[in-house]
Design an enzyme around this catalytic site. Sequence first.
Site, PDB file in Angstrom:
ATOM      1  CB  CYS A  94      -5.524 -22.483  -3.780  1.00 45.65           C
ATOM      2  SG  CYS A  94      -7.211 -22.827  -4.309  1.00 45.65           S
ATOM      3  CB  CYS A 102      -6.493 -22.568  -9.432  1.00 47.31           C
ATOM      4  SG  CYS A 102      -7.461 -21.346  -8.575  1.00 47.31           S
ATOM      5  CG  ASP A 152       6.497   5.365  -4.021  1.00 45.95           C
ATOM      6  OD1 ASP A 152       6.447   6.511  -4.500  1.00 45.95           O
ATOM      7  OD2 ASP A 152       5.592   4.535  -4.132  1.00 45.95           O
ATOM      8  CG  ASP A 179       3.520   0.066  -3.909  1.00 49.86           C
ATOM      9  OD1 ASP A 179       3.796   1.210  -4.304  1.00 49.86           O
ATOM     10  OD2 ASP A 179       2.381  -0.370  -3.774  1.00 49.86           O
ATOM     11  CG  ASP A 207       8.104   3.211  -6.713  1.00 46.34           C
ATOM     12  OD1 ASP A 207       8.352   4.405  -6.896  1.00 46.34           O
ATOM     13  OD2 ASP A 207       7.149   2.790  -6.053  1.00 46.34           O
TER      14      ASP A 207
END
Lengths: 61, 829
Positions: B103, B106, B509, B710, B714
Amino acid sequence: MSILIIMIPLTLLLLVGAGMAFFWAVDHDQFDDLQTPALLPLLDDTRTMTPGDESGEEPKP
Amino acid sequence: MSAAGCWHCGETLPAVGAVLARSAGIEHAVCCQGCRAAVEWIDQLGLADYYRLRSEPATRVASGVDIDRDSTLWSRPELARHVVRELEGGQRETLLLIDGVRCAACVWLIERSLGSLAGMTSVQVNASARRARIVWDDSRCTLARIIETLARTGYQALPLDAATLDDLRRRESRAALKRLLVAGFGAMQAMMIASGLYLGAFDGTDTSMRDLLRWFSLLVATPVVLYAARPFFAGAWRSVRAGALGMDVPVALAVALIYLSSLIETVQGGREVYFDSVSMFVFILLIGRYLEMRARHRSGDLSDALARLSPPFADRMGDDGSLQRVGAIELQVGDRIHVAEGSGVPADGTLLSARCRVDESLLSGESRALTRQCGETLIAGSLLLEGPAELRVERVGGDTVLAGIGRLVTRAATQRPRLALAGERAAAHFVARVLSLAALTALGWTLFEPSRAFAATLAVLVVSCPCAFALAVPAALTRALAVLARRGVLVARADAIEQLAMASHAVFDKTGTLTEPHLALESQDPGFGTCDSRDARSRHTVAAAVANDALALAGSLARGSRHPLALAITTAAGNLATHAVEAMRAETGGGLEGIIDGRKLRLGHAGFALTAGVADTSLDDAVVLADDSGVIAAFHLTERLRPGAKAAVDALVADGLSIEICSGDAPTKVAAAAAQLGIKHWHARLRPADKLARLSALHADGARVIVVGDGINDAPILAAADVAVSFASGADLAQASSDIVLAGDRLDALGCARRIARETLRVLRQNQRWALAYNLLAVPFAALGFVPPWLAAIGMSASSLVVVLNALRIGREQPRYTAALRPAVGVGR
């Protein structure tokens, strides 16, 4: 209507000025990250916002 | 803050031996020594405010020893050469990829903590790209210091190759922004002057004023055409040289023709100028391109994703067996390297030591330990679960399997032809028609009345390319993008919407896509006979109670670990009573050990938990809880279907798509998932190349394929798909090669996306038909000179308005659709 002969070049001049300012801003990283800088002022120097706490010392809760 | 989690990273605190850290004078419980060091370091810098400001917890911090060892390495000149650029006056510049930026706090923390170092010139952190550009004075600071400071603060920084400093993306987005502004300013001014011209047509203003206004609008439109529209001309020139009529050709041709004809009209004092139209046309097209570029940049960068995967360092073994830590870029074929347990493999190599277990989820997509024997190959980027291992390096850099996957992705992305080609053909037809129509008009008028040929031809060219036609596609697509984004579907490539609507097949997948990445407890075998009779402490006679008792014990042990299997057991144990665990010990690649009520318990795979050795093969896949005398319980973990998976599959099937599963997992598991979802076609044990082959086979049959995946494995098939869908929580590499990213965890957003895509396509067709009808009506009248300027202006605005209003209908019907999906929820929003 002859006032247009002055007004239109004037708008064009302003336009060129605005365009140059924008180009400068783009070249100086102003548009690279549009999310983070908007939040940074909220986080900056929160300590000096407390009255009588100019030293930057963290207040003890 | 409550004592629920670590003060720094928010993770569960270990049951025993919590560490305390002092920040701003208060003691806080943290999960490990690394987090403690970070908290105290941040406090020392006077930046403890970070904890008040942040909106997300930080990531867990590595221990101090690793930080020192890794960061000093960057001071090696051989390594720094690759990642640092020398600027004038002893200044150095580098681009860091920073993990753990969550965020804005940081960004604040990184800028402040680096700013406290002597010799820093500038620090620019880009939170969305997770990159920081840092310039420093080499005489007063070093790269190693910078990385060490970041690591102490809790951020892992990885310097990127110096070649990335030029940052193509930044250059591209800056240029696009400038062009957009020039076109926008130009369009506004040209419109303003044009309204003066139209009004003049009513009032009968004298021709000198009219000519003056025309010269002004020429002045305004010139930078728009020569500067802002340059990408279209460049694109058109490229496709003409390649011998094709691309999408840019009609645009470039139209822009050039309108501009040149208006220029001639201005000089000659002729009938009509169209500087406003051409500026507006360029502006609207640029908006579409800009939005598309922004989405593309947001979806992730391939090179960043690859850089994150492979470890930056390697331990090279000397002839005397001594270890030297070097950068992975420095490795050469034939080097002997040592890989410690729990770390990544830096290069492809042959295993020299006896045996080890690795996680090759990179290739197979399945996070499970594979055993590798001496002489077998380990691939870069895989994780050594049980080691240590000694390797002889066989392939480095661009030759590794990992780099090969990266290349597969890039190549597949450039071979994305089917619908793109159809679009280009349609564009070519459009140009051909307009040109032949214009030629016919010119010919006709030359035969009858040559003096009016030029004006009429011009009218045809201009009217066949009005705002409505330019707006038809962008208006619908922009609206669809906004509607989809609000439903958690982020579209990276605008034409993915069209392809989503036209798709005929969907390939899923399994692991992490149809099923959740987290495991769940499937079944539990309590008491293996011996256990029941022997266990005098077991006062329970009901089997369920025994099971709960065992689960509570296992949960108490597992609470201290972050291993996915342990997490699943902790979740399953849920609210059961927790026991105090003493002498807790975790063995990497084995399991957990601890003493509960004076009994020494072990939880882990059978080989670890049963000290006496494994007799029962049914325990191979199970997590076993055992004490010194034998098995107490065995837990079988399974994957759970992702929420909305069934709804999404049903919606797609109802929509007429044929669906199949292509997974790298074992056939039994794939079959089970397929049965649950009612999917008939499935393929198991496919590697990335096999999946790609399956996709090519579908393509060969003329299918248009949605691919949902994902994992890193893939990525190639995603890149080659007609439309690729991945999850925001998935691998970076998969996202980088996707057209559509689903923001939430739910898969049913896909059914909704397909529905909106079809609606968009319908509206888009309506818009195009309307624009065409308007043109067909207007062209003859314009060509015959029946359309005065004011009528043309009204007609043009009205037709544009119709197009935009029509586009706003997209997504309106959605509430009814949601209600139909979940009738229990109620009607409407």
